[in-house]
Motif scaffolding. Structure first.
Motif, PDB file in Angstrom:
ATOM      1  N   TRP A 145      -7.701   1.533  -5.312  1.00 42.85           N
ATOM      2  CA  TRP A 145      -6.331   1.334  -4.247  1.00 42.85           C
ATOM      3  C   TRP A 145      -5.057   1.135  -4.534  1.00 42.85           C
ATOM      4  O   TRP A 145      -5.526   0.125  -5.699  1.00 42.85           O
ATOM      5  CB  TRP A 145      -6.961   0.055  -3.345  1.00 42.85           C
TER       6      TRP A 145
ATOM      7  N   ALA B 152      -0.803  -1.072  -4.277  1.00 42.19           N
ATOM      8  CA  ALA B 152      -0.119  -1.725  -3.131  1.00 42.19           C
ATOM      9  C   ALA B 152       1.185  -1.795  -4.047  1.00 42.19           C
ATOM     10  O   ALA B 152       0.888  -1.624  -4.863  1.00 42.19           O
ATOM     11  CB  ALA B 152      -1.032  -2.783  -3.305  1.00 42.19           C
TER      12      ALA B 152
ATOM     13  N   GLU C 187       0.644  -8.003  -5.494  1.00 43.04           N
ATOM     14  CA  GLU C 187      -0.257  -7.890  -3.807  1.00 43.04           C
ATOM     15  C   GLU C 187      -1.193  -7.048  -3.799  1.00 43.04           C
ATOM     16  O   GLU C 187      -2.177  -7.501  -2.565  1.00 43.04           O
ATOM     17  CB  GLU C 187       0.538  -6.236  -2.968  1.00 43.04           C
TER      18      GLU C 187
ATOM     19  N   GLN D  36      -4.188  -9.159  -2.318  1.00 45.49           N
ATOM     20  CA  GLN D  36      -4.831  -8.586  -1.092  1.00 45.49           C
ATOM     21  C   GLN D  36      -6.575  -8.908  -1.195  1.00 45.49           C
ATOM     22  O   GLN D  36      -7.675  -8.859  -0.225  1.00 45.49           O
ATOM     23  CB  GLN D  36      -4.614  -7.141  -0.430  1.00 45.49           C
TER      24      GLN D  36
ATOM     25  N   ARG E  42      -9.022  -2.331   3.074  1.00 44.85           N
ATOM     26  CA  ARG E  42      -8.350  -2.017   3.341  1.00 44.85           C
ATOM     27  C   ARG E  42      -8.178  -2.621   4.675  1.00 44.85           C
ATOM     28  O   ARG E  42      -7.417  -2.632   5.431  1.00 44.85           O
ATOM     29  CB  ARG E  42      -8.423  -0.409   3.700  1.00 44.85           C
TER      30      ARG E  42
ATOM     31  N   ARG F 170      -4.779  -4.496   4.540  1.00 45.93           N
ATOM     32  CA  ARG F 170      -3.225  -4.309   4.378  1.00 45.93           C
ATOM     33  C   ARG F 170      -2.826  -3.922   4.977  1.00 45.93           C
ATOM     34  O   ARG F 170      -3.417  -4.149   6.539  1.00 45.93           O
ATOM     35  CB  ARG F 170      -3.547  -2.758   3.452  1.00 45.93           C
TER      36      ARG F 170
ATOM     37  N   HIS G  66       1.836  -0.513   4.127  1.00 47.72           N
ATOM     38  CA  HIS G  66       2.457  -1.054   3.604  1.00 47.72           C
ATOM     39  C   HIS G  66       2.986  -0.552   1.829  1.00 47.72           C
ATOM     40  O   HIS G  66       3.768  -0.988   1.094  1.00 47.72           O
ATOM     41  CB  HIS G  66       1.734  -1.677   2.808  1.00 47.72           C
TER      42      HIS G  66
END
Length: 366
Positions: free
Chosen positions: A91, A93, A98, A102, A251, A254, A258
């Motif tokens: 993942w 970001a 961030e 998250q 997810r 988010r 984003h």
């Protein structure tokens, strides 16, 4: 009449200051652990072309799942200790900050605990605060290592939903021993164990990445950033590797779209130049080790470092030392335990300037 104060800030935020290292315009800036070597002309040109292509599509929202970028990041991680990672394991970001927030939004919250061991990254308690998660902190040894049995007992005692541990640790540079990851994951049960490898590419020869044991523990998360070794701090791209269940949970929290199309394009272009952008890492490691040796030769205490910075001390009035070094045109960081200062590793010329400034300050204060 409203009973709320003005501005109607949450009680927990009253009196708080925003995070931020000093940004002071001086000749030598060694306080935020940036890579002193920027992208080459070839890499910059490829990034610029990728951004130009993205600019032609800015009337449309970006790929909200960042499929292509996540696949590219998985390929990169597989070359640095990852075990057959795919897009489903990754993942991304806006910076690892961030990513961390998250994770706390997904797995923390009211009635849940986040745990770390001090001294550690100063943003961790802020992630907990912002996600309404209780913050509990254990402590490291005097050499900043982690007592594994004491850490295991602390995990069993507080039963955290999230354990946050950097390796190498910020601000000390200390890496976790390989057995620490397995111990923490087993003690945490279904709690998430986050090994923050923001400085992972700078680790010394023989120091493994937590990526190597990722397939064994579904509750293990390894986070990385492109800000440091990739010299891409201005692009703001962080990412994690984890079990697909963890990725799917993140997810959920988010924000829509984003990660901008521009950021995704720039990061993918940088990954195409990974060998080149990472080419200075060995030089920075060598400069770090030389700096550790030099500081110890000056009679100072120095923490062992696997990062691109060095924590050193101790000073009766560290702020005065920091200020006097700054007055000589060198910006370092006043952070960590009382009495300690931190210097980011720069170019040889920048490190010479730092050493000259520090010697002059120490002599002046004798």
């Amino acid at each position: 009449m409203s009973a709320l104060p003005w501005p109607p800030l949450r009680d927990a935020l009253v009196g708080e200051e925003p995070y931020g290292a000093p940004q002071i315009d001086v000749p030598v800036q060694l306080n935020t652990n940036e890579n002193p070597y920027g992208p080459s002309a070839a890499a910059a040109a490829d990034i610029a072309e990728a951004v130009r292509g993205a600019a032609l599509t800015l009337n449309r929202y970006p790929d909200r799942e960042a499929h292509a970028l996540r696949a590219d990041l998985a390929t990169y991680l597989n070359a640095d200790g990852g075990q057959q990672l795919s897009e489903a394991n990754v993942w991304a970001a806006n910076g690892s900050n961030e990513v961390m927030l998250q994770l706390l939004q997904a797995f923390g919250g009211p009635g849940r605990v986040a745990l770390s061991f001090a001294p550690t990254y100063s943003m961790y308690p802020e992630y907990a605060r912002d996600s309404l998660t209780e913050w509990v902190v254990g402590h490291r040894e005097s050499d900043f290592s982690l007592d594994l049995e004491a850490a295991r007992r602390k995990v069993l005692e507080v039963q955290p939903a999230v354990v946050l541990l950097p390796s190498p640790n910020n601000p000390t540079g200390t890496a976790l021993p390989p057995e620490a990851v397995a111990m923490l994951c087993e003690a945490a049960g279904n709690g998430i164990v986050v090994i923050d490898e923001a400085y992972g590419e700078f680790r010394r020869e023989g120091v493994p990445s937590a990526l190597e044991v990722l397939p064994r523990y579904r509750n293990l998360v390894v986070t990385r950033t492109m800000s440091k070794a990739f010299a891409l701090a201005g692009a703001r791209l962080g990412y994690l590797a984890a079990h697909p269940d963890v990725v799917d949970a993140v997810r959920v929290v988010r924000l829509p779209y984003h990660l901008s199309a521009v950021t995704q394009a720039a990061a993918r272009a940088a990954l195409r130049h990974a060998p080149e952008l990472l080419g200075k890492v060995a030089e920075l490691r060598a400069e770090r080790d030389d700096t550790v040796a030099w500081l110890r030769a000056q009679g100072l205490e120095v923490a062992d470092s696997d990062a691109n910075f060095v924590l050193f001390g101790t000073f009766a009035d560290r702020h005065a030392v920091w200020q006097q070094v700054l007055e000589r045109g060198v910006l370092i960081r006043e952070t960590g335990p009382d009495g300690w200062l931190r210097v980011s590793i720069g170019t040889p010329e920048e490190m010479t300037a730092f050493k000259s400034a520090l010697v002059a300050v120490v002599e002046e204060n004798r």
